[in-house]
Motif scaffolding. Structure first.
Motif, short mmCIF file in Angstrom:
data_model
loop_
_atom_site.label_atom_id
_atom_site.label_comp_id
_atom_site.label_asym_id
_atom_site.label_seq_id
_atom_site.Cartn_x
_atom_site.Cartn_y
_atom_site.Cartn_z
N GLY A 24 0.80 -1.22 0.00
CA GLY A 24 0.00 0.00 0.00
C GLY A 24 0.83 1.27 0.00
N TYR A 25 2.16 1.14 0.18
CA TYR A 25 3.02 2.32 0.13
C TYR A 25 3.64 2.47 -1.26
N GLN A 26 3.83 3.70 -1.66
CA GLN A 26 4.52 3.96 -2.93
C GLN A 26 5.68 4.92 -2.66
N SER A 27 6.69 4.83 -3.53
CA SER A 27 7.76 5.82 -3.42
C SER A 27 8.01 6.43 -4.79
N VAL A 28 8.36 7.70 -4.79
CA VAL A 28 8.67 8.41 -6.04
C VAL A 28 10.07 8.99 -5.89
N ASP A 29 10.94 8.64 -6.81
CA ASP A 29 12.30 9.19 -6.80
C ASP A 29 12.37 10.35 -7.79
N ARG A 31 18.55 14.96 -5.27
CA ARG A 31 18.00 13.60 -5.27
C ARG A 31 17.01 13.52 -4.13
N LEU A 32 15.76 13.32 -4.46
CA LEU A 32 14.72 13.27 -3.44
C LEU A 32 13.93 11.99 -3.56
N VAL A 33 13.43 11.52 -2.43
CA VAL A 33 12.48 10.42 -2.47
C VAL A 33 11.27 10.82 -1.63
N VAL A 34 10.11 10.51 -2.17
CA VAL A 34 8.84 10.82 -1.49
C VAL A 34 8.12 9.50 -1.26
N VAL A 76 4.36 17.47 -9.19
CA VAL A 76 4.61 18.46 -8.14
C VAL A 76 6.12 18.67 -7.95
N LEU A 77 6.87 17.57 -7.98
CA LEU A 77 8.33 17.68 -7.80
C LEU A 77 8.98 18.37 -8.99
N GLU A 78 8.51 18.03 -10.19
CA GLU A 78 9.09 18.67 -11.38
C GLU A 78 8.87 20.17 -11.35
#
Ligand SMILES: Nc1nc2c(ncn2[C@@H]2O[C@H](COP(=O)(O)OP(=O)(O)OP(=O)(O)O)[C@@H](O)[C@H]2O)c(=O)[nH]1
Length: 353
Positions: A236-241, A307-310, A323-325
């Motif tokens: 149920g968790y997602q990550s966006v790099d 370098r970010l991870v959400v 949103v990050l872009e």
């Protein structure tokens, strides 16, 4: 105090705890404490890109990264075993190996992987489980299986006690005791843990009386549960790099940290702004509404790159990416004034207002 281990198998200690509890903070403290203990480090992140490797690597000559997702599922036991075997080679001269699990890893699976390792150069050194004193009650409500993780621990570190009242800390302490009656529980702020704990962990357990359940029973219970579609914490968790060498705009990034997209719980990484006087390497954390920023320097051979991870549950991955872009500065001017949107969070771990 210098606590250098004598010869024999190298203990492998697992450092686990929910997202943002302070695992990397503990690790960095242990590495910088000047205890004389030679610590090998293995890091693992939930996302495909290991931000933790960036956050500890300044303090250690190459933390080994187990990449491509949560260690408890996607890393095969053989690669973990070979990494541990390499680190435990006598020529490496290490006293202890610490594996920092991702904040969504299943400690049970990790304990099983380490205890099942065939190498006689290593032995399982125990599980240190970190608890975020402020978030624990809510996290446990959302994820009742956290109690099973606490139950496996040899040492529970009740971290971030600066964020709760004495009564609040006592209530969390009681909840920990309910899940694990025998482990030592230590209260800390900013992960200030005595490095000697790393090699004295098995003794701590022995001194503290018998475990409520033997390790083998705990592992066996979980194994049964796995056979019956046991839900993993990271389901149920997602990550966006997100990665870019183009500078970000401080106000745009601050807005994302302060009002992250729905479902986001954790944001972390290193960020490049191109503001006068602020061209350093900014380490940025968001955990459950708290934001903290630390200005560091880029290494001489490092190209400034964000370098970010959400990470979150039920997030719209495309929305997060968009949103990050949109935080890329582009034509927007980044001056000292706009940097205040970020520097106001420096070193303070402030809650977004
Ligand atoms: N106020 C306060 N902040 C803390 C404390 N310990 C850690 N932090 C902050 O909490 C944030 C997350 O800490 P990390 O050490 O990166 O947490 P983590 O468990 O490694 O995070 P993940 O690997 O993403 O699960 C950072 O901003 C830390 O500075 C503490 O005792 N008090």
């Amino acid at each position: 105090m210098s606590t250098v281990r004598s010869r024999g198998p190298v203990p492998v200690v697992l450092l686990a705890g929910f997202l943002g509890a302070g695992k990397t903070t503990v690790l960095n403290h242990l590495l910088r404490s000047g205890s004389g203990l030679r610590i090998g480090v293995v890091v693992n992140d939930f996302g495909a890109v290991s931000i933790d490797a960036l956050l500890v690597s300044g303090a250690v000559d190459g933390a080994v990264t187990l990449g491509n997702g949560c260690i408890c599922c996607t890393t095969d036991a053989d690669s973990l075993e070979s990494v541990m075997g390499e680190l435990a080679k006598p020529s490496a001269g290490l006293d202890v190996v610490v594996i920092e699990a991702s904040g969504l890893a299943e400690p049970t699976a990790l304990v099983r992987m380490v205890t099942a390792a065939r190498s006689d150069r290593i032995l399982y050194g125990g599980l240190i489980y970190l608890v975020d004193a402020e978030q624990f009650t809510e996290t446990r409500t959302r994820h009742p299986q956290i109690d099973d993780h606490v139950a496996l621990a040899d040492l529970v570190v009740l971290n971030k006690t600066d964020r709760v009242s004495t009564d609040g800390a006592a209530a969390v302490h009681e909840a920990i005791r309910g899940a694990n009656a025998s482990a030592a529980v230590l209260s800390t702020t900013h992960g200030v843990l005595d490095p000697a704990m790393l090699i004295d962990l098995p003794d701590t357990v022995a001194d503290d009386g018998p475990r409520q359940l033997e390790l083998a029973d705990l592992l066996a219970d979980d194994h049964d549960a796995h056979d019956h579609d046991h839900a993993h914490l990271h389901d149920g968790y997602q990550s966006v790099d997100f990665s870019t060498a183009t500078p970000l705009h401080p106000r745009a990034l601050a807005a994302v940290l302060e009002r992250p997209p729905v479902g986001v719980y954790r944001i972390k990484g290193v960020v490049f702004f191109d503001a006068p006087g602020h061209r350093g390497r900014y380490v940025v954390h968001g955990v459950g509404g708290h934001i903290s920023v630390t200005a560091t320097r880029w290494a001489a051979d490092e190209t400034p790159t964000t370098r970010l991870v959400v990470i979150g549950a039920g997030v719209d991955v495309d929305e997060v990416r968009t949103v990050l872009e949109a935080t890329v500065a582009g034509d927007r001017t980044t001056d000292r004034q706009s940097m205040l949107a970020i520097t106001r969070y420096e070193h303070q771990g402030r809650r977004a207002s």
